[in-house]
Design a protein around this motif. Sequence first.
Motif, PDB file in Angstrom:
ATOM      1  N   GLU A  23       0.834  -1.211   0.000  1.00  0.00           N
ATOM      2  CA  GLU A  23       0.000   0.000   0.000  1.00  0.00           C
ATOM      3  C   GLU A  23       0.867   1.258   0.000  1.00  0.00           C
ATOM      4  OE1 GLU A  23      -3.072   2.790   0.430  1.00  0.00           O
ATOM      5  OE2 GLU A  23      -3.311   0.652   0.019  1.00  0.00           O
ATOM      6  N   GLU A  24       1.863   1.263   0.855  1.00  0.00           N
ATOM      7  CA  GLU A  24       2.755   2.416   0.972  1.00  0.00           C
ATOM      8  C   GLU A  24       3.603   2.598  -0.287  1.00  0.00           C
ATOM      9  OE1 GLU A  24       6.791   3.471   3.546  1.00  0.00           O
ATOM     10  OE2 GLU A  24       5.260   2.160   4.430  1.00  0.00           O
ATOM     11  N   GLY A  25       4.175   1.497  -0.771  1.00  0.00           N
ATOM     12  CA  GLY A  25       5.036   1.585  -1.946  1.00  0.00           C
ATOM     13  C   GLY A  25       4.290   1.997  -3.201  1.00  0.00           C
ATOM     14  N   LEU A  26       3.089   1.484  -3.399  1.00  0.00           N
ATOM     15  CA  LEU A  26       2.309   1.810  -4.590  1.00  0.00           C
ATOM     16  C   LEU A  26       1.814   3.250  -4.568  1.00  0.00           C
ATOM     17  CD1 LEU A  26       0.323  -1.521  -4.931  1.00  0.00           C
ATOM     18  CD2 LEU A  26       2.012  -0.652  -6.568  1.00  0.00           C
ATOM     19  N   ALA A  27       1.501   3.751  -3.391  1.00  0.00           N
ATOM     20  CA  ALA A  27       1.074   5.153  -3.286  1.00  0.00           C
ATOM     21  C   ALA A  27       2.203   6.080  -3.721  1.00  0.00           C
ATOM     22  CB  ALA A  27       0.648   5.464  -1.850  1.00  0.00           C
ATOM     23  N   ALA A  28       3.436   5.763  -3.284  1.00  0.00           N
ATOM     24  CA  ALA A  28       4.584   6.582  -3.664  1.00  0.00           C
ATOM     25  C   ALA A  28       4.862   6.450  -5.166  1.00  0.00           C
ATOM     26  CB  ALA A  28       5.808   6.155  -2.858  1.00  0.00           C
ATOM     27  N   LEU A  29       4.735   5.240  -5.700  1.00  0.00           N
ATOM     28  CA  LEU A  29       4.966   5.022  -7.121  1.00  0.00           C
ATOM     29  C   LEU A  29       3.949   5.777  -7.967  1.00  0.00           C
ATOM     30  CD1 LEU A  29       6.245   3.685  -9.574  1.00  0.00           C
ATOM     31  CD2 LEU A  29       4.914   1.613  -9.063  1.00  0.00           C
ATOM     32  N   GLU A  30       2.696   5.723  -7.594  1.00  0.00           N
ATOM     33  CA  GLU A  30       1.669   6.406  -8.387  1.00  0.00           C
ATOM     34  C   GLU A  30       1.914   7.909  -8.410  1.00  0.00           C
ATOM     35  OE1 GLU A  30      -2.148   4.801  -9.119  1.00  0.00           O
ATOM     36  OE2 GLU A  30      -3.100   6.486  -8.104  1.00  0.00           O
ATOM     37  N   LYS A  31       2.350   8.449  -7.293  1.00  0.00           N
ATOM     38  CA  LYS A  31       2.658   9.881  -7.241  1.00  0.00           C
ATOM     39  C   LYS A  31       3.784  10.215  -8.195  1.00  0.00           C
ATOM     40  CE  LYS A  31       3.930  13.562  -3.985  1.00  0.00           C
ATOM     41  NZ  LYS A  31       4.257  13.888  -2.560  1.00  0.00           N
ATOM     42  N   LYS A  32       4.807   9.385  -8.218  1.00  0.00           N
ATOM     43  CA  LYS A  32       5.955   9.595  -9.106  1.00  0.00           C
ATOM     44  C   LYS A  32       5.521   9.506 -10.571  1.00  0.00           C
ATOM     45  CE  LYS A  32       9.747   7.766  -7.708  1.00  0.00           C
ATOM     46  NZ  LYS A  32      10.845   6.800  -7.385  1.00  0.00           N
ATOM     47  N   LEU A  33       4.682   8.523 -10.895  1.00  0.00           N
ATOM     48  CA  LEU A  33       4.218   8.364 -12.282  1.00  0.00           C
ATOM     49  C   LEU A  33       3.382   9.558 -12.727  1.00  0.00           C
ATOM     50  CD1 LEU A  33       3.235   4.570 -12.343  1.00  0.00           C
ATOM     51  CD2 LEU A  33       5.400   5.613 -13.031  1.00  0.00           C
ATOM     52  N   ASN A  34       2.564  10.082 -11.830  1.00  0.00           N
ATOM     53  CA  ASN A  34       1.750  11.237 -12.177  1.00  0.00           C
ATOM     54  C   ASN A  34       2.604  12.479 -12.433  1.00  0.00           C
ATOM     55  OD1 ASN A  34      -0.825  10.102 -12.249  1.00  0.00           O
ATOM     56  ND2 ASN A  34      -1.071  10.259 -10.026  1.00  0.00           N
ATOM     57  N   GLN A  35       3.723  12.598 -11.717  1.00  0.00           N
ATOM     58  CA  GLN A  35       4.635  13.715 -11.964  1.00  0.00           C
ATOM     59  C   GLN A  35       5.266  13.601 -13.340  1.00  0.00           C
ATOM     60  OE1 GLN A  35       7.267  13.303  -8.586  1.00  0.00           O
ATOM     61  NE2 GLN A  35       6.022  14.649  -7.285  1.00  0.00           N
ATOM     62  N   ILE A  36       5.607  12.370 -13.742  1.00  0.00           N
ATOM     63  CA  ILE A  36       6.170  12.163 -15.085  1.00  0.00           C
ATOM     64  C   ILE A  36       5.141  12.511 -16.156  1.00  0.00           C
ATOM     65  CG2 ILE A  36       6.996  10.397 -16.697  1.00  0.00           C
ATOM     66  CD1 ILE A  36       8.184   8.941 -14.241  1.00  0.00           C
ATOM     67  N   LEU A  37       3.910  12.074 -15.960  1.00  0.00           N
ATOM     68  CA  LEU A  37       2.867  12.317 -16.941  1.00  0.00           C
ATOM     69  C   LEU A  37       2.488  13.804 -17.042  1.00  0.00           C
ATOM     70  CD1 LEU A  37       0.626   9.252 -16.027  1.00  0.00           C
ATOM     71  CD2 LEU A  37       1.811   9.591 -18.216  1.00  0.00           C
ATOM     72  N   ALA A  38       2.678  14.540 -15.960  1.00  0.00           N
ATOM     73  CA  ALA A  38       2.285  15.951 -15.938  1.00  0.00           C
ATOM     74  C   ALA A  38       3.318  16.843 -16.624  1.00  0.00           C
ATOM     75  CB  ALA A  38       2.084  16.414 -14.510  1.00  0.00           C
ATOM     76  N   ASN A  39       4.518  16.329 -16.830  1.00  0.00           N
ATOM     77  CA  ASN A  39       5.600  17.169 -17.404  1.00  0.00           C
ATOM     78  C   ASN A  39       5.820  16.864 -18.894  1.00  0.00           C
ATOM     79  OD1 ASN A  39       6.204  18.437 -14.946  1.00  0.00           O
ATOM     80  ND2 ASN A  39       7.381  16.635 -14.292  1.00  0.00           N
TER      81      ASN A  39
END
Length: 423
Positions: free
Chosen positions: A407-423
């Motif tokens: 749960e913790e690891g996937l939450a951090a990963l999703e945040k990172k992926l969203n930052q990549i997609l936003a740039n």
Amino acid sequence: MKSKGPFMPFVMVCMLLFSGCADDSYESKMNTAEPASVELSFWNPFGGGEGDFVERIIRDYNTSQSKVFVKQLRLESNEYYARLSTALSLGKGPDVAVVHVDRLSPFIKAKQITGLDSLAKQAGFDFDEIESSNRQGVIYNGNDYAVPLDTHFHMLFYNKDILKKAGLLQEDETPKLEAATPDGFTAFLKQIHARVPGVQPMAVNTPYFQESFLDLYYEAGGELLSPDMKKAAIHNEKAISVLTFYQQLFASGLSDLNDQTPWDSFDQGKAGLWIGGVWEAGHHLGNPALHVGIMPIPPIFGSPVHWGSSHTLVIPAYVTEPKQLAAMDFMRYFSEEGGVIWGEAGHVPANHEVAKSSAYQELPYRKLFIASRDHVKFAPKTDKYAALFTAISEDLQNIVQKGIKPEEGLAALEKKLNQILAN
């Protein structure tokens, strides 16, 4: 998929030895009375068993005609795209190169590889002969930018001797699997653990754990991105269940988390099961000391859908016209004539006629491979996939290696992926 050959500097590029020609037709340029000698540099990341098959295809092509000579440069797989990207950006490197279908988009966006439709017509190559699922991945703005060679994915390899010792091999030499659920599969592995000490019940590809994860996550119906590909979609119960399943295998000793060469563990008879690539089939089946069976990955998370990709061949945009024509001829040959040899390595050929041929289908397990190809899920078609893939690979490694709560690891990963997609 994993190159073990030495790396050579990317600037060691074969130079053109072509003297020129007057006519624009392919036939006149490739079949003049005094044919030009064209030397092509072919970059690829194929090592191990795959590399042997590529060498055969290149040798056969070079001996089939005298107008073009292909010289390969085999690079380490973990360095391949960094070296290729540098070469393409500098405008000096290979004349033909391998690119996975999920890595095409940024090269096309940067106009670093050339469209192939006109060249294909001149070389007598018909893209309609390519499997539609493969071809869809290379079409951008209505143009074909690569020649798909195959579909490659994972199957379940099993050691018949180990399963027989465990009393888990049926008369037809297929595994006596439990119910196709996480608990049923775990129970099967526990029987191997109890009855055949000293071996891993299942070797898991922890060095490339993202692929092991995606196989089962896609089975569960998971997606990496939202339908519009603007948001990540990996932080959910399906992903948590898959990561929890793997962590339980490691914790209970059913798989060795610290095994850095699990493919070798299976090849050396030290593991009962191995979810490995079809590209390993030629190698494992060719090992006389290993009695191997192959079957589709059991749908333990609900469906037969699994990870897959495709090797393609491209021509860099800086390649001169005479070399483009020669490169297209080699690509045509690899697809049409070399396809059966490539199929011997284990890949499912993208060329219709090759995949339907008796020469391919009579190879061991290939009909199963073709059936499994229909359940492959390719990566999202986005030019940001390379960055997304790197983040997914690194974070999933951390989750399993460091015992991070899913749960913790996937939450951090999703945040990172969203930052990549936003740039």
